[in-house]
Design an enzyme around this catalytic site. Structure first.
Site: not given
Ligand code: PGA
Length: 245
Positions: A67, A143
């Site tokens: 990421d 998430e």
């Protein structure tokens, strides 16, 4: 899942580093998935030591980070690229151009996510993926939510995540609101996952991830489905899952 519990973080870092190094020793052109955050810093230090001793070389390896923050240039001090440079890339012998990380400063983020996913698809299968977990159960920046995405995508970070990551920034409001993250697909396809958690704070979320049901509200729980998952924990972090082995 192979659960490995260590009395000290030092022992944990070394064992996890050996596991990663083993992959590269057996296959010098290995493709390695890398993670950032406080957790893997010790593992990277140990990899550096193994490299210094001549036990492993990254010259033919290729890395793929999971990421990057949106809006930060590669060379911004808080970018994950800068993190990787500090903790690994500058210390070992990767070949220039072999270290991949999403470009969080790309003008078209959707196009960048697609470019990165295409790159992962070209790579085919990562030989090893280093992972940790967020306090909220996230993996990379996948998430918690009602659905999980398999492919690289742009994500809005939760307030919990921005708070947890604020230590690295001058002030909590400086933490970017978005990131580009590899989806769970490429991570789950990796030949081996080296998962690390330490320090004690993740004990409760690990119990949910590894002893609870598979649930998109706990993205880490998906890892239960991986056929070659090595879990490296220190004793403090293992308290809630070790008893039930
Ligand atoms: P940490 O972050 O290692 O800094 O706790 C892990 C994560 O958010 O995945």
């Amino acid at each position: 899942m192979q659960l490995k519990i260590f009395q000290s973080e030092e022992e944990l870092d070394l064992a996890a580093a050996y596991s990663v190094a083993q992959v590269i020793i057996e296959k010098p052109h290995a493709k390695i998935g890398l993670a950032t955050g406080q957790t893997p810093i010790g593992l990277y230090e140990k990899l550096f030591q193994l490299f210094e001793k001549g036990q492993v070389s990254f010259k033919q390896a290729t890395s793929y980070n999971i990421d990057e923050y949106v809006g930060l240039d590669r060379d911004h001090p808080q970018s994950f690229y800068s993190f990787m440079k500090t903790h690994l890339f500058s210390n070992v012998d990767f070949t220039e151009g072999h270290m991949h990380i999403p470009n969080g400063a790309a003008p078209d983020l959707e196009a960048e996510a697609k470019r990165y996913e295409d790159l992962l698809n070209e790579a085919g299968q990562l030989d090893v993926q280093i992972l940790s977990i967020g306090l909220n159960g996230h993996i990379g920046f996948n998430e918690p939510g009602s659905t999980l995405q398999a492919e690289t995508h742009v994500v809005t970070l939760t307030q919990d995540t921005r708070q947890a990551n604020s230590k690295a920034f001058p002030s909590p409001s400086d933490v970017p609101k978005q990131a580009i993250t590899m989806g769970l697909g490429a991570m789950m396809k990796a030949r081996k996952i080296v998962f690390i958690a330490k320090g004690g704070a993740k004990a409760a979320i690990l119990k949910q991830a590894f002893k609870g049901p598979i649930d998109p509200l706990v993205p880490g729980s998906l890892l239960q489905l991986h056929p070659n998952l090595e879990v490296y924990l220190d004793a403090k972090t293992a308290t809630l899952i070790a008893d039930e082995r």
